[in-house]
Design a protein around this motif. Structure first.
Motif, PDB file in Angstrom:
ATOM      1  N   UNK A 118       0.837  -1.203   0.000  1.00 20.40           N
ATOM      2  CA  UNK A 118       0.000   0.000   0.000  1.00 20.40           C
ATOM      3  C   UNK A 118       0.869   1.251   0.000  1.00 20.40           C
ATOM      4  N   UNK A 119       0.515   2.169  -0.886  1.00 22.52           N
ATOM      5  CA  UNK A 119       1.188   3.470  -0.878  1.00 22.52           C
ATOM      6  C   UNK A 119       0.132   4.538  -0.591  1.00 22.52           C
ATOM      7  N   UNK A 120       0.591   5.761  -0.394  1.00 16.29           N
ATOM      8  CA  UNK A 120      -0.356   6.834  -0.061  1.00 16.29           C
ATOM      9  C   UNK A 120      -1.361   7.044  -1.194  1.00 16.29           C
ATOM     10  N   UNK A 121      -0.935   6.744  -2.426  1.00 13.66           N
ATOM     11  CA  UNK A 121      -1.837   6.949  -3.563  1.00 13.66           C
ATOM     12  C   UNK A 121      -3.065   6.049  -3.456  1.00 13.66           C
ATOM     13  N   UNK A 122      -2.902   4.903  -2.810  1.00 10.32           N
ATOM     14  CA  UNK A 122      -4.056   4.011  -2.667  1.00 10.32           C
ATOM     15  C   UNK A 122      -5.135   4.641  -1.799  1.00 10.32           C
ATOM     16  N   UNK A 123      -4.698   5.333  -0.728  1.00 14.86           N
ATOM     17  CA  UNK A 123      -5.666   5.986   0.152  1.00 14.86           C
ATOM     18  C   UNK A 123      -6.336   7.162  -0.567  1.00 14.86           C
ATOM     19  N   UNK A 124      -5.511   7.887  -1.331  1.00 14.45           N
ATOM     20  CA  UNK A 124      -6.078   9.019  -2.067  1.00 14.45           C
ATOM     21  C   UNK A 124      -7.113   8.530  -3.074  1.00 14.45           C
ATOM     22  N   UNK A 125      -6.769   7.439  -3.748  1.00 11.81           N
ATOM     23  CA  UNK A 125      -7.701   6.846  -4.722  1.00 11.81           C
ATOM     24  C   UNK A 125      -9.022   6.488  -4.070  1.00 11.81           C
ATOM     25  N   UNK A 126      -8.892   5.839  -2.919  1.00  8.04           N
ATOM     26  CA  UNK A 126     -10.085   5.410  -2.190  1.00  8.04           C
ATOM     27  C   UNK A 126     -10.914   6.624  -1.785  1.00  8.04           C
ATOM     28  N   UNK A 127     -10.228   7.674  -1.346  1.00 11.58           N
ATOM     29  CA  UNK A 127     -10.930   8.884  -0.920  1.00 11.58           C
ATOM     30  C   UNK A 127     -11.645   9.528  -2.106  1.00 11.58           C
ATOM     31  N   UNK A 128     -10.954   9.593  -3.245  1.00 10.83           N
ATOM     32  CA  UNK A 128     -11.575  10.203  -4.424  1.00 10.83           C
ATOM     33  C   UNK A 128     -12.796   9.398  -4.857  1.00 10.83           C
ATOM     34  N   UNK A 129     -12.688   8.069  -4.765  1.00  7.97           N
ATOM     35  CA  UNK A 129     -13.805   7.219  -5.180  1.00  7.97           C
ATOM     36  C   UNK A 129     -14.973   7.343  -4.214  1.00  7.97           C
ATOM     37  N   UNK A 130     -14.673   7.489  -2.939  1.00  7.08           N
ATOM     38  CA  UNK A 130     -15.746   7.501  -1.941  1.00  7.08           C
ATOM     39  C   UNK A 130     -16.400   8.863  -1.819  1.00  7.08           C
ATOM     40  N   UNK A 131     -15.610   9.927  -2.083  1.00  7.50           N
ATOM     41  CA  UNK A 131     -16.098  11.282  -1.819  1.00  7.50           C
ATOM     42  C   UNK A 131     -17.425  11.631  -2.498  1.00  7.50           C
ATOM     43  N   UNK A 132     -17.596  11.401  -3.809  1.00  7.92           N
ATOM     44  CA  UNK A 132     -18.867  11.796  -4.431  1.00  7.92           C
ATOM     45  C   UNK A 132     -20.062  11.099  -3.797  1.00  7.92           C
ATOM     46  N   UNK A 133     -19.877   9.857  -3.403  1.00  4.83           N
ATOM     47  CA  UNK A 133     -20.992   9.107  -2.840  1.00  4.83           C
ATOM     48  C   UNK A 133     -21.310   9.577  -1.422  1.00  4.83           C
TER      49      UNK A 133
END
Lengths: 146, 240, 216
Positions: B164-179
């Motif tokens: 896991x890198x920090x980009x994985x968390x950012x990705x998850x955040x970007x995916x979750x944010x709109x919902x």
């Protein structure tokens, strides 16, 4: 000589004597590594981009399943820590790092090509590129060592 | 122009344009590689002799004490169901279930929300069948739960943690944010206007980031999995 | 794994007579494991050949390269970019690898630099013993884990011949008789009835080219 030939080694004088002693102090030829990286750029870049770090490939590796179930035996971990590092550093790696990668690329993978990625990344081919880069620098596993 | 007008007007169109242009750009960028791989794999065509006939082991029956043995029917449903545990699904049932659900909902549920469809109707003149408010709420809630599952998995499972890198968390955040913001805006949990603005903005960020970040697996998945993998020597099934 | 042994230097030099640029192509698979044709051996052969070419005062040159496996197109493919610059290839892989190279590059002459010996096991580093002849119809389950095809000089399927010589083979008293070993092994496991079963003669499948297709 074209750029392709930089990966071939040419030896006119015997140099294999005391090779093990010389090896670690040898310099890494960044141009040679970059020639291979350039040839396989698309493949490595795509794989590193596509890999979602889902770890679903772990169980497809027989070494992972038969040995200790540690992350080092997971196919994605193997290619991220070897070819991924070389690619991200643009070939500027030290000999020590290459020797660490040798452990990953030879001892933790036999290139049985059976690992499967849910996203379709061809992991064994990436590891083979990694081995090719290491071979070009004279770093490879010797079966007569132990 | 107010902030709302900007992010709901030109910004939307820009992000859609960037998404489409980026997708086309990435596919064109990969095209030489696709062509190289497919031509290389097509070149491997060994002589098509009926090879299977030369392989059959001689059927010596002398060791078989019983003439009729109860062999499992290898084509039966029961057998296939028993073999399921050796598949990817059998190995990681929960993860596969959550992943499949998450990806399906992530792609299709935004088209099914009433609010979105009204916007589609006014902008393009087309709309999709809408779901009821309650049902969309449930679907959104499921997506957020899935994201939570991924987050917990990333934080706790050592295997996942190792790469896991920090980009994985950012990705998850970007995916979750709109919902998450959409859910909060719909239920007016926090400030409605702020949430609506954030909802539109995060949706646009996600759309733009698809061709340029790790989200690219949405596009490349089709290429790597369908075009490259099914064309070559790799074992097609995902049986482990 | 497959065990190979390097040909004599004379034979290798004879085979590439008249070719100017030589590519010595190693194999990182079985050939490398049995210290027969890995990168180290490739480097050594290159050095030897280049010294020989210099002593001959010729402008011939040998270069080395090692692919991961010569029996898989994925790994051979990386040589395509430079294979045309060489007049001949000395393959240090097993017979299968050398043939596959020849099939993929029909315009380039391929010469083996090694002899493919056997499918065997590692006794220790550098010492290998043949264990299997790949006959295609394994009977080891009924012979106590001793292969009569490999071990018996006559490849007898049903019991020892009359030449059993105090536990050794009749062709040499240094070779242990396979069937004595089979008898002892089965006796110790109390499975001697296995030896009484008559097995029909081997349908020697080696006579047609075999292809393996795994059903999965």
């Amino acid at each position: 000589m074209t750029s392709n030939h930089s990966i071939l080694f040419e030896q006119d004088e015997p140099s294999s004597e005391q090779k093990d002693l010389v090896e670690i102090s040898k310099k890494v030829c960044v141009e040679e590594i970059n020639a291979i990286l350039k040839e396989k750029k698309h493949q490595i870049a795509t794989a590193l981009k596509v890999c979602a770090h889902c770890t679903l490939c772990a169980d497809s590796c027989f070494l992972y399943r038969s040995k200790e179930k540690v992350a080092e035996h997971m196919p994605s971990h193997k290619f991220i820590t070897s070819i991924g590092v070389i690619y991200k550093k643009k070939g500027k790696v030290t000999m020590e790092e290459l020797y660490e990668m040798r452990e990953t690329l030879w001892k933790r993978c036999v290139l049985c090509t059976r690992c499967s990625c849910p996203l379709g990344i061809n992991i064994p081919e990436l590891l083979a590129i990694g081995r090719r880069i290491l071979r070009s620098q004279g770093v490879y596993h010797s079966y007569s060592e132990n | 122009m107010s902030l709302y007008q900007i992010i709901s007007g030109p910004m939307v169109w820009t992000s859609f344009l960037l998404f489409i242009a980026g997708t086309i750009f990435q596919i064109i960028k990969l095209y030489p590689f696709i062509k190289q791989s497919t031509t290389r794999l097509n070149a491997i065509s060994y002589s098509s002799v009926n090879r299977e006939k030369t392989t059959t082991a001689n059927n010596k029956k002398i060791f078989t004490k019983k003439l009729f043995r109860h062999l499992p029917d290898f084509n039966s449903l029961i057998y296939k169901f028993a073999m399921l545990k050796y598949s990817l699904f059998g190995r990681y049932p929960l993860t596969i279930f959550v992943t499949t659900l998450f990806h399906l909902l992530l792609i299709f549920s935004p088209f099914m929300v009433l609010g979105h469809n009204i916007l589609f109707e006014s902008a393009l003149g087309v709309s999709f069948p809408s779901l009821s408010s309650e049902f969309s709420t449930i679907l959104t809630f499921i997506i957020i739960l899935c994201c939570l599952y991924f987050l917990i998995r990333r934080l706790t499972v050592p295997l996942v943690k190792s790469i896991t890198t920090s980009s994985d968390y950012i990705m998850l955040a970007i995916a979750a944010a709109p919902f998450l913001t959409g859910f909060m805006a719909h239920h007016q949990i926090f400030n409605y206007t702020v949430m609506l603005h954030l909802h539109i903005l995060s949706g646009e960020i996600m759309l733009i980031s698809i061709p340029f970040t790790k989200f690219i697996h949405m596009i490349y998945f089709i290429i790597t999995r369908v075009v490259l993998m099914n064309n070559g020597l790799r074992i097609k099934e995902l049986k482990i | 794994m497959i065990k190979i042994k390097e040909k004599t230097f004379n034979e290798i030099v004879d085979s590439i007579e008249g070719f100017k640029n030589i590519l010595v192509l190693g194999c990182g698979g079985c050939a490398s494991v049995c210290l027969g044709g890995g990168q180290k051996e490739v480097e050594r052969l290159c050095v030897n050949l280049n010294i020989f070419f210099k002593s001959e005062l010729s402008s011939r040159v040998a270069k080395g390269y090692t692919v991961e496996r010569q029996c898989n197109i994925t790994f051979i493919e990386e040589t395509r970019s430079f294979i045309k610059d060489f007049d001949a290839v000395l393959s240090m892989a097993c017979g299968a690898g050398a043939q596959y190279m020849a099939e993929i590059y029909p315009a380039t002459p391929i010469f083996p630099a090694v002899n493919t010996i056997a499918i065997g096991i590692d006794r220790e580093v550098g010492v290998y013993e043949e264990k299997c002849r790949a006959c295609g119809d394994c009977v080891v389950g009924f012979t106590g884990g001793v292969c009569p095809v490999t071990r018996c000089a006559k490849g007898l399927f049903n019991g020892p011949c009359g030449g059993t010589n105090k536990g050794n083979c009749e062709i040499s008293s240094n070779i242990p008789c396979a069937w004595v070993d089979i008898y002892n092994r089965l006796k110790s496991q109390d499975r001697l009835d296995n030896i009484l079963k008559i097995r029909p003669v081997m349908e020697w499948q080696n006579q047609t080219q075999r292809t393996v297709i795994q059903n999965r």
